[in-house]
Design an enzyme around this catalytic site. Structure first.
Site, PDB file in Angstrom:
ATOM      1  N   GLU A  46       0.903  -1.093  -0.032  1.00 37.08           N
ATOM      2  CA  GLU A  46       0.026   0.161   0.015  1.00 37.08           C
ATOM      3  C   GLU A  46       0.952   1.168   0.096  1.00 37.08           C
ATOM      4  O   GLU A  46       0.551   2.208  -0.820  1.00 37.08           O
ATOM      5  CB  GLU A  46      -1.077  -0.005   1.289  1.00 37.08           C
ATOM      6  CG  GLU A  46      -1.883  -1.068   1.147  1.00 37.08           C
ATOM      7  CD  GLU A  46      -1.472  -2.525   1.830  1.00 37.08           C
ATOM      8  OE1 GLU A  46      -2.308  -3.121   2.501  1.00 37.08           O
ATOM      9  OE2 GLU A  46      -0.049  -2.622   1.906  1.00 37.08           O
ATOM     10  N   CYS A  73      -2.756  -4.379   7.020  1.00 34.17           N
ATOM     11  CA  CYS A  73      -2.236  -4.569   8.349  1.00 34.17           C
ATOM     12  C   CYS A  73      -2.754  -3.575   9.160  1.00 34.17           C
ATOM     13  O   CYS A  73      -3.137  -2.482   8.980  1.00 34.17           O
ATOM     14  CB  CYS A  73      -0.951  -4.891   8.481  1.00 34.17           C
ATOM     15  SG  CYS A  73       0.175  -3.380   8.161  1.00 34.17           S
ATOM     16  N   CYS A  82      -0.896  -0.248   7.763  1.00 36.68           N
ATOM     17  CA  CYS A  82      -1.268   0.321   6.387  1.00 36.68           C
ATOM     18  C   CYS A  82      -2.553   0.842   6.229  1.00 36.68           C
ATOM     19  O   CYS A  82      -2.934   1.651   5.709  1.00 36.68           O
ATOM     20  CB  CYS A  82      -1.015  -0.745   5.251  1.00 36.68           C
ATOM     21  SG  CYS A  82       0.485  -0.981   4.864  1.00 36.68           S
ATOM     22  N   SER A 166      24.149 -41.075  -9.350  1.00 32.46           N
ATOM     23  CA  SER A 166      23.425 -39.788  -9.829  1.00 32.46           C
ATOM     24  C   SER A 166      22.886 -40.383 -11.269  1.00 32.46           C
ATOM     25  O   SER A 166      23.916 -40.584 -12.024  1.00 32.46           O
ATOM     26  CB  SER A 166      23.986 -38.541  -9.542  1.00 32.46           C
ATOM     27  OG  SER A 166      23.969 -38.433  -8.326  1.00 32.46           O
ATOM     28  N   ARG A 182      13.642 -23.089  -6.252  1.00 36.89           N
ATOM     29  CA  ARG A 182      14.460 -23.208  -4.979  1.00 36.89           C
ATOM     30  C   ARG A 182      14.406 -21.415  -4.513  1.00 36.89           C
ATOM     31  O   ARG A 182      14.340 -21.405  -3.170  1.00 36.89           O
ATOM     32  CB  ARG A 182      15.800 -23.374  -5.396  1.00 36.89           C
ATOM     33  CG  ARG A 182      16.233 -25.030  -5.565  1.00 36.89           C
ATOM     34  CD  ARG A 182      17.528 -25.269  -5.942  1.00 36.89           C
ATOM     35  NE  ARG A 182      17.786 -26.778  -6.060  1.00 36.89           N
ATOM     36  CZ  ARG A 182      18.838 -27.192  -6.241  1.00 36.89           C
ATOM     37  NH1 ARG A 182      20.100 -26.430  -6.546  1.00 36.89           N
ATOM     38  NH2 ARG A 182      19.007 -28.686  -6.458  1.00 36.89           N
ATOM     39  N   ASP A 198      25.821 -37.067  -3.909  1.00 35.34           N
ATOM     40  CA  ASP A 198      25.769 -36.313  -4.733  1.00 35.34           C
ATOM     41  C   ASP A 198      26.613 -34.789  -4.581  1.00 35.34           C
ATOM     42  O   ASP A 198      26.981 -34.064  -5.545  1.00 35.34           O
ATOM     43  CB  ASP A 198      24.384 -35.774  -5.018  1.00 35.34           C
ATOM     44  CG  ASP A 198      23.352 -36.806  -5.456  1.00 35.34           C
ATOM     45  OD1 ASP A 198      23.722 -37.902  -5.995  1.00 35.34           O
ATOM     46  OD2 ASP A 198      22.340 -36.732  -5.541  1.00 35.34           O
ATOM     47  N   ARG A 205      21.841 -21.387  -8.813  1.00 33.34           N
ATOM     48  CA  ARG A 205      23.083 -20.598  -9.502  1.00 33.34           C
ATOM     49  C   ARG A 205      22.432 -20.741 -10.954  1.00 33.34           C
ATOM     50  O   ARG A 205      23.013 -20.101 -12.004  1.00 33.34           O
ATOM     51  CB  ARG A 205      24.314 -21.828  -9.501  1.00 33.34           C
ATOM     52  CG  ARG A 205      24.126 -23.103  -9.963  1.00 33.34           C
ATOM     53  CD  ARG A 205      25.305 -23.915  -9.611  1.00 33.34           C
ATOM     54  NE  ARG A 205      24.965 -25.413  -9.724  1.00 33.34           N
ATOM     55  CZ  ARG A 205      24.345 -25.942  -8.897  1.00 33.34           C
ATOM     56  NH1 ARG A 205      23.513 -25.505  -7.676  1.00 33.34           N
ATOM     57  NH2 ARG A 205      24.051 -27.474  -9.101  1.00 33.34           N
ATOM     58  N   GLU A 277      14.531 -32.282  -1.718  1.00 31.38           N
ATOM     59  CA  GLU A 277      15.000 -32.820  -2.627  1.00 31.38           C
ATOM     60  C   GLU A 277      16.006 -33.718  -2.485  1.00 31.38           C
ATOM     61  O   GLU A 277      16.796 -34.156  -3.044  1.00 31.38           O
ATOM     62  CB  GLU A 277      15.797 -31.622  -3.474  1.00 31.38           C
ATOM     63  CG  GLU A 277      15.145 -30.438  -4.059  1.00 31.38           C
ATOM     64  CD  GLU A 277      15.739 -29.924  -5.309  1.00 31.38           C
ATOM     65  OE1 GLU A 277      16.929 -30.026  -5.696  1.00 31.38           O
ATOM     66  OE2 GLU A 277      15.380 -28.645  -5.689  1.00 31.38           O
ATOM     67  N   THR A 282      14.061 -40.490   2.582  1.00 35.60           N
ATOM     68  CA  THR A 282      13.765 -39.110   2.942  1.00 35.60           C
ATOM     69  C   THR A 282      12.440 -38.540   2.208  1.00 35.60           C
ATOM     70  O   THR A 282      11.524 -38.222   3.113  1.00 35.60           O
ATOM     71  CB  THR A 282      14.800 -38.055   2.755  1.00 35.60           C
ATOM     72  OG1 THR A 282      15.943 -38.253   3.234  1.00 35.60           O
ATOM     73  CG2 THR A 282      14.325 -36.668   3.327  1.00 35.60           C
TER      74      THR A 282
END
Length: 342
Positions: A46, A73, A82, A166, A182, A198, A205, A277, A282
């Protein structure tokens, strides 16, 4: 309101742990100002919207309609309320995408505006505005990050070669998209085996964006400190059973070996979202315990590996989107057990 959402999305990955918010000011069907919450700790949507009004158009502010994707808010945080700014500028009408369920707001911004005589309309493109901030809402409601599971698999469901080595499964264009993903999340998580096999950087990047905080599940502290995950590209949180300590940007948390304890740590670290990932073990752990909100599976339809490591088995998933990037098909699922807000 659609324009508000477009603006808000420009701050994906930068506004957290605050919500994504966009705002436009309209005078006689002409946009005279627009803005969004660009970065955590900076001024809100705002404020940027009103500040963007040209000198020649400031006379119209008190005759305009303010559109904002989330309830303004009403409390002092890093910036003033705001709602007070709207009242101060004598804006007569505010159209709000959705109410903010955060306990410090939760309708109080709307009430403050109405008490000052401002006409308020709520619920325009409400579903889209809720989806825009699903990470923010889950974080405050469930006291944990919004959890995204991601993996790539071959056409016959393998995620690694027979010796767990991999495989380059997704193509170069999809890899760029993954790095964009990411940058949109607060954190990224892998387990011990992935770190050993890995030695990933877990950075953005291949895309212009901030690096997420890295989470490593290394209960027995098997990963050597020269591993890439311990470099200074980003903060790393190491969940383990042995010790609490800080080495540079690496924070070691000693805790019980369960996801509930992990969620508590990540909540206290103010991490509103996380992309997982890790390897099959996992990922399956999060699936089996129900700690996930969204899953993204990349499938290379031209690659088949006769012998290899099977990918996770997704349960309670509802397919809500598909995408094709050359040799890759991407499938997006939401968790049926979670209340869907997208």
């Amino acid at each position: 309101m659609g324009r508000c959402i477009e603006l808000a999305k420009l701050a994906a990955g930068n506004a957290a742990p605050n919500p994504l918010v966009g705002a436009i000011l309209v005078y006689e069907n002409r946009i005279i100002g627009e803005g969004y919450h660009e970065q955590y700790g900076h001024v809100h949507a705002e404020v940027n919207c009103i500040n963007a009004v040209s000198v020649g158009d400031t006379q119209f502010i008190q005759k305009s309609i303010l559109y904002v994707s989330l309830e303004p808010c009403s409390h002092f945080g890093k910036t003033p309320p705001c709602a007070d700014l709207i009242i101060k500028n004598k804006i007569p009408k505010v159209i709000i995408g959705c109410r903010d369920s955060f306990e410090k707001v939760d309708g109080s911004g709307i009430e403050k505006l109405q008490a000052a005589g401002v006409e308020v309309v709520v619920g325009i493109m409400e579903a889209e505005c809720l989806a825009l901030n699903k990470r923010f809402f889950i974080f405050h409601k469930e006291k944990r990050p919004y959890i995204i599971l991601k993996w790539a698999q071959t056409s016959n469901g393998k995620i690694a070669a027979e010796n767990a080595a991999s495989l380059k499964i997704s193509n170069d264009f999809t890899n760029r998209l993954v790095h964009k993903w990411r940058g949109e999340e607060a954190a990224i998580l892998i387990g011990t085996n992935t770190a050993l096999q890995d030695n990933p950087l877990l950075t953005t990047r291949l895309w212009a964006g901030k690096n997420p905080v890295r989470i490593l599940l290394d209960y027995d502290l098997k990963i050597p400190l020269h591993n890439e995950i311990f470099n200074d590209h980003s903060k790393t949180i190491i969940i383990n059973k042995k010790e609490n300590k800080i080495i540079g940007s690496n924070h070691f948390f000693k805790t019980d070996v369960d996801l509930k304890s992990l969620m508590s740590i990540l909540y206290n670290e103010n991490l509103t979202s996380i992309i997982i990932e890790g390897g099959a073990k996992t990922l399956q752990l999060f699936i089996d315990t129900g700690y996930w909100d969204e899953t993204r599976i990349i499938k290379n339809k031209t690659m088949e590996v006769p012998l290899g490591i099977d990918g996770p088995q997704l349960t309670q998933g509802l397919l809500f989107k598909t995408e094709k990037i050359f040799s890759d098909d991407i499938y997006y699922y939401t968790n049926l057990k979670q209340k869907r807000i997208d």
